[in-house]
Motif scaffolding. Structure first.
Motif, mmCIF file in Angstrom:
data_model
loop_
_atom_site.group_PDB
_atom_site.id
_atom_site.type_symbol
_atom_site.label_atom_id
_atom_site.label_comp_id
_atom_site.label_asym_id
_atom_site.label_seq_id
_atom_site.Cartn_x
_atom_site.Cartn_y
_atom_site.Cartn_z
ATOM 1 N N CYS A 1 0.862 -1.172 0.000
ATOM 2 C CA CYS A 1 0.000 0.000 0.000
ATOM 3 C C CYS A 1 0.899 1.224 0.000
ATOM 4 N N PRO A 2 0.639 2.251 -0.729
ATOM 5 C CA PRO A 2 -0.530 2.533 -1.547
ATOM 6 C C PRO A 2 -0.326 2.242 -3.028
ATOM 7 N N PHE A 3 0.849 1.743 -3.417
ATOM 8 C CA PHE A 3 1.172 1.603 -4.838
ATOM 9 C C PHE A 3 0.650 0.312 -5.463
ATOM 10 N N SER A 4 0.187 -0.621 -4.638
ATOM 11 C CA SER A 4 -0.320 -1.910 -5.110
ATOM 12 C C SER A 4 0.721 -2.668 -5.933
ATOM 13 N N GLU A 5 1.982 -2.552 -5.492
ATOM 14 C CA GLU A 5 3.030 -3.345 -6.136
ATOM 15 C C GLU A 5 2.866 -4.793 -5.710
ATOM 16 N N VAL A 6 2.996 -5.702 -6.655
ATOM 17 C CA VAL A 6 2.802 -7.120 -6.393
ATOM 18 C C VAL A 6 4.026 -7.670 -5.659
ATOM 19 N N GLU A 7 3.811 -8.124 -4.439
ATOM 20 C CA GLU A 7 4.875 -8.727 -3.618
ATOM 21 C C GLU A 7 4.875 -10.244 -3.759
ATOM 22 N N MET A 8 3.718 -10.801 -4.108
ATOM 23 C CA MET A 8 3.580 -12.236 -4.335
ATOM 24 C C MET A 8 2.369 -12.437 -5.226
ATOM 25 N N GLU A 9 2.487 -13.368 -6.165
ATOM 26 C CA GLU A 9 1.358 -13.713 -7.030
ATOM 27 C C GLU A 9 1.442 -15.198 -7.330
ATOM 28 N N THR A 10 0.292 -15.873 -7.244
ATOM 29 C CA THR A 10 0.264 -17.297 -7.538
ATOM 30 C C THR A 10 -1.099 -17.684 -8.095
ATOM 31 N N LYS A 11 -1.080 -18.683 -8.954
ATOM 32 C CA LYS A 11 -2.344 -19.217 -9.469
ATOM 33 C C LYS A 11 -2.990 -20.044 -8.367
ATOM 34 N N ILE A 12 -4.322 -19.951 -8.294
ATOM 35 C CA ILE A 12 -5.063 -20.648 -7.252
ATOM 36 C C ILE A 12 -6.451 -20.975 -7.788
ATOM 37 N N GLU A 13 -7.014 -22.049 -7.314
ATOM 38 C CA GLU A 13 -8.352 -22.450 -7.738
ATOM 39 C C GLU A 13 -9.381 -21.412 -7.280
ATOM 40 N N ASN A 14 -10.321 -21.080 -8.151
ATOM 41 C CA ASN A 14 -11.383 -20.145 -7.782
ATOM 42 C C ASN A 14 -12.230 -20.729 -6.663
ATOM 43 N N GLY A 15 -12.822 -19.846 -5.876
ATOM 44 C CA GLY A 15 -13.706 -20.285 -4.806
ATOM 45 C C GLY A 15 -13.570 -19.426 -3.563
ATOM 46 N N ASP A 16 -14.232 -19.865 -2.496
ATOM 47 C CA ASP A 16 -14.195 -19.178 -1.209
ATOM 48 C C ASP A 16 -13.042 -19.721 -0.372
ATOM 49 N N TYR A 17 -12.315 -18.803 0.232
ATOM 50 C CA TYR A 17 -11.187 -19.161 1.093
ATOM 51 C C TYR A 17 -11.339 -18.443 2.430
ATOM 52 N N ARG A 18 -10.734 -19.027 3.436
ATOM 53 C CA ARG A 18 -10.644 -18.414 4.746
ATOM 54 C C ARG A 18 -9.189 -18.047 4.951
ATOM 55 N N ILE A 19 -8.948 -16.846 5.465
ATOM 56 C CA ILE A 19 -7.593 -16.380 5.721
ATOM 57 C C ILE A 19 -7.487 -16.014 7.191
ATOM 58 N N ARG A 20 -6.492 -16.610 7.849
ATOM 59 C CA ARG A 20 -6.246 -16.346 9.270
ATOM 60 C C ARG A 20 -4.915 -15.616 9.388
ATOM 61 N N VAL A 21 -4.933 -14.514 10.131
ATOM 62 C CA VAL A 21 -3.735 -13.706 10.342
ATOM 63 C C VAL A 21 -3.351 -13.778 11.814
ATOM 64 N N TYR A 22 -2.143 -14.282 12.065
ATOM 65 C CA TYR A 22 -1.578 -14.345 13.412
ATOM 66 C C TYR A 22 -0.558 -13.209 13.524
ATOM 67 N N SER A 23 -0.682 -12.379 14.549
ATOM 68 C CA SER A 23 0.274 -11.295 14.774
ATOM 69 C C SER A 23 1.043 -11.572 16.059
ATOM 70 N N SER A 24 2.350 -11.384 16.017
ATOM 71 C CA SER A 24 3.159 -11.597 17.214
ATOM 72 C C SER A 24 4.180 -10.480 17.376
ATOM 73 N N ASN A 25 4.701 -10.365 18.591
ATOM 74 C CA ASN A 25 5.698 -9.347 18.954
ATOM 75 C C ASN A 25 5.199 -7.924 18.714
ATOM 76 N N LEU A 26 3.916 -7.684 18.926
ATOM 77 C CA LEU A 26 3.355 -6.369 18.654
ATOM 78 C C LEU A 26 3.906 -5.299 19.596
ATOM 79 N N LYS A 27 4.310 -5.666 20.800
ATOM 80 C CA LYS A 27 4.894 -4.686 21.740
ATOM 81 C C LYS A 27 6.194 -4.115 21.202
ATOM 82 N N SER A 28 6.898 -4.850 20.360
ATOM 83 C CA SER A 28 8.178 -4.381 19.819
ATOM 84 C C SER A 28 7.994 -3.476 18.601
ATOM 85 N N ALA A 29 6.765 -3.271 18.175
ATOM 86 C CA ALA A 29 6.513 -2.547 16.923
ATOM 87 C C ALA A 29 7.050 -1.124 16.930
#
Length: 154
Positions: free
Chosen positions: A97-125
């Motif tokens: 963000c904000p340039f929308s530069e592609v950092e990773m791209e991969t082919k994937i089957e169409n459909g619904d996916y669930r994405i889980r984000v784990y955050s750690s060491n947030l106190k060190s941010a």
């Protein structure tokens, strides 16, 4: 598939999206007050992942799983949230963000996916050398609303 991603972004966020996402990341609904608290914004075909450090450093492990990770011991993580993402184009992307530069791209089957984000060491941010880290898992699953599985208390 497991990938280590390290890149910089701005505005404390990056995106995971369908290549032809229709969602508007500039809409007032995207980074609503709830989305900001949950550290995850949701629009049609795009998720905004909130990061903690002001340097804009994204240090992330991204993994596409065959099925949901059933381990619900989140003691190693500060914050855990998940949401659904629909893939229409057959291409998944991770964008800065904000340039929308592609950092990773991969082919994937169409459909619904669930994405889980784990955050750690947030106190060190806000340290001189931030060590906040993000682990992202993705698997096929029917659409569900955003859900916080563990909330960070700062």
């Amino acid at each position: 598939m497991k990938l280590k991603l390290k890149f910089t972004t701005d505005y404390g966020q990056f995106y995971i999206n369908d290549k032809n996402a229709k969602g508007n990341t500039s809409s007032d609904n995207f980074w609503s007050e709830v989305a900001f608290q949950d550290k995850l914004a949701v629009e049609d075909g795009v998720l905004g992942i909130g990061i903690a450090n002001d340097e804009g450093i994204v240090d992330c492990l991204f993994e596409i799983l065959n099925s949901k990770n059933l381990d619900d011991n989140f003691s190693k993580f500060d914050h855990v949230v998940e949401a659904s993402l629909k893939i229409h184009s057959g291409v998944l992307q991770v964008l800065d963000c904000p340039f929308s530069e592609v950092e990773m791209e991969t082919k994937i089957e169409n459909g619904d996916y669930r994405i889980r984000v784990y955050s750690s060491n947030l106190k060190s941010a806000y340290d001189e050398n931030p060590k906040d880290f993000y682990k992202i898992e993705m698997w096929k699953e029917s659409y569900k609303e955003r859900e916080v599985l563990k909330r960070y208390q700062d």
